[in-house]
Design an enzyme around this catalytic site. Structure first.
Site, mmCIF file in Angstrom:
data_model
loop_
_atom_site.group_PDB
_atom_site.id
_atom_site.type_symbol
_atom_site.label_atom_id
_atom_site.label_comp_id
_atom_site.label_asym_id
_atom_site.label_seq_id
_atom_site.Cartn_x
_atom_site.Cartn_y
_atom_site.Cartn_z
ATOM 1 N N LYS A 1 5.005 -0.474 18.625
ATOM 2 C CA LYS A 1 5.583 -1.760 18.251
ATOM 3 C C LYS A 1 4.881 -2.913 18.991
ATOM 4 O O LYS A 1 4.079 -2.688 19.898
ATOM 5 C CB LYS A 1 7.081 -1.751 18.540
ATOM 6 C CG LYS A 1 7.854 -0.691 17.727
ATOM 7 C CD LYS A 1 7.607 -0.806 16.236
ATOM 8 C CE LYS A 1 8.692 -0.177 15.388
ATOM 9 N NZ LYS A 1 8.601 1.290 15.268
HETATM 10 C C1 LIG Z 1 10.053 1.947 14.759
HETATM 11 C C2 LIG Z 1 11.118 1.660 13.786
HETATM 12 C C3 LIG Z 1 12.433 2.099 13.970
HETATM 13 C C4 LIG Z 1 12.851 3.058 15.048
HETATM 14 O O1 LIG Z 1 12.428 2.809 16.295
HETATM 15 P P1 LIG Z 1 12.218 3.979 17.387
HETATM 16 O O2 LIG Z 1 12.212 3.183 18.655
HETATM 17 O O3 LIG Z 1 10.897 4.620 17.114
HETATM 18 O O4 LIG Z 1 13.372 4.894 17.306
HETATM 19 C C5 LIG Z 1 13.386 1.717 13.056
HETATM 20 N N1 LIG Z 1 13.078 0.948 11.984
HETATM 21 C C6 LIG Z 1 11.821 0.514 11.764
HETATM 22 C C7 LIG Z 1 11.546 -0.346 10.585
HETATM 23 C C8 LIG Z 1 10.801 0.879 12.644
HETATM 24 O O5 LIG Z 1 9.548 0.489 12.387
#
Ligand SMILES: *Cc1c(COP(=O)(O)O)cnc(C)c1O
Length: 399
Positions: free
Chosen positions: A186
């Site tokens: 992210k």
């Molecule tokens: C990454 C992501 C998540 C979940 O996040 P994690 O920290 O990997 O559990 C949920 N929704 C979207 C759109 C994402 O890109």
């Protein structure tokens, strides 16, 4: 989405503070922690940065979504409208809550189409969970208006869009709660982590309690705390939160670099016929983690994907074939392959995800390519990339 590209002295220093005290938990140990409250600090700074009254960190973005659903009272048999282009966590959290994901069409924003929400309504609809995909916003004003009119809870999955805004207001602040992820890919990362934000104090308190076994966090003795609700353990550790504190302080610099890189590439693509860009309801609020564009047919999109890869333009995703991000390849969902029976199998008329038909979304995703914008590129890298992309795509156009 460059969180993983950054790990410097700032991150090391924050982690070192925690290592020196050995207090890895976010609660308690008031003396031993020598004034270091990394999770609290991250929460205060993120709430302030996003203009939200409250922020609560969780162990992941998935945990944040789960916590938000619980805090908003969404559970057994409730339907939640979601887009078919997202990350699997969106529907996983809804299923885990005992609720039912209902897929509605996206539009050329690559997010839920507010004009197609009505078609997904049923007497059981409780919430809408738009996902601000690939760093940019849904038509969130229209979605929020629809939710208000219909009396539905709005929970934003802003996991991919921290720092993005719509008309100057942070994504994640348009509904009851907004959710973020700080996993390794992210925009900012803390290894593993997530957050919920809200302006509603009751939702905040409930989220806080739910994500720590229902503890009310009142008083200084955990063993004597009250339990307003039952919960789970979705706590973040101080080590993870420490990394996040350092990364959050770099967010504005990250956004600036991404936007500068993206502008060069976007301006270059604008000179190529047969390509159109993703619709951005407010271009100024794009966090610019990806440059997404449409070819004029599925064939052309497949050819472009292959040609760009062959020319060494890496990081271009063709989501239509991707196992994680588009419903077409979610075979486990379609077959309802779960470890244990899901709550929705108890319904008299459970949905059949194997028979979902979303022709508008298919038509859009079949033509979509997205290129990841990286922080580590130099100005030369970006210029060369833009040149190569234009050459490759123009050659394609000449066929
Ligand atoms: C990454 C992501 C998540 C979940 O996040 P994690 O920290 O990997 O559990 C949920 N929704 C979207 C759109 C994402 O890109």
């Amino acid at each position: 989405m460059p969180g993983f590209e950054l790990f410097g002295d700032e991150e090391r220093k924050e982690v070192q503070d925690v290592l020196e005290t050995g207090v890895l938990m976010r609660y308690g140990f008031d003396q031993a922690r020598k004034g270091h409250w990394k999770a609290r600090t991250f929460e205060m700074e993120l709430a302030q940065r996003l203009g939200s009254a409250h922020c609560h960190l969780c162990a992941s973005g998935t945990a944040a979504l789960t916590t938000a659903l619980a805090a908003c009272g969404i559970g057994a048999g409730d339907e939640v409208i979601v887009p078919p282009f997202t990350f699997v966590a969106t529907f996983e959290a809804i299923l885990a809550a005992g609720a039912v994901p209902v897929f509605a069409e996206i539009d050329e924003t690559l997010c839920l189409n507010p004009d197609r929400l009505e078609a997904a309504l049923s007497p059981r609809t409780k919430a809408v969970m738009p996902v601000h995909m690939c760093g940019a916003m849904a038509r969130i004003d229209a979605i929020a208006q629809f939710c208000a009119q219909q009396g539905l809870v709005l929970i934003e999955d802003a996991c991919q869009a921290v720092g993005g805004t719509f008309q100057g207001k942070a994504l994640g602040t348009f509904g009851a709660m907004g959710c973020f992820s700080f996993d390794p890919v992210k925009t900012i990362t803390c290894g593993e982590g997530g957050a919920v934000i809200t302006d509603d104090e009751t939702l905040y308190r409930t989220a806080h309690a739910f994500s720590d076994h229902g503890h009310d966090h009142i008083g200084s003795d955990r063993g004597l705390e009250g339990h307003p609700v039952m919960g789970l353990n979705f706590r973040i550790s101080e080590l993870n939160a420490a990394v996040g504190v350092a990364q959050l302080r770099k967010l504005d610099a990250i956004l600036k670099t991404q936007r500068a890189h993206k502008k060069v590439l976007r301006d270059a693509l604008a000179t190529v016929d047969g390509i159109s860009l993703r619709v951005l309801p407010d271009e100024a609020g794009d966090s610019a983690t990806f440059l997404s564009f449409f070819m004029d047919s599925e064939d052309r999109a497949r050819q472009a994907t292959a040609a760009l890869a062959a020319a060494g333009v890496d990081g271009c995703f063709y989501w239509f074939d991707n196992n994680w991000h588009y419903i077409r390849k979610w075979d486990h969902l379609k077959a309802l392959r779960s470890c244990a029976p899901l709550t929705l199998t108890l319904m008299a008329d459970p949905p059949d995800y194997g028979r979902i038909f979303l022709p508008e979304s298919d038509r859009i995703m079949a033509r979509t390519l997205s290129m990841q914008i990286k922080l580590s590129w130099s100005a030369d890298d970006v210029a060369r990339r833009a040149e190569t992309m234009v050459r490759v795509l123009k050659e394609l156009g000449a066929v």
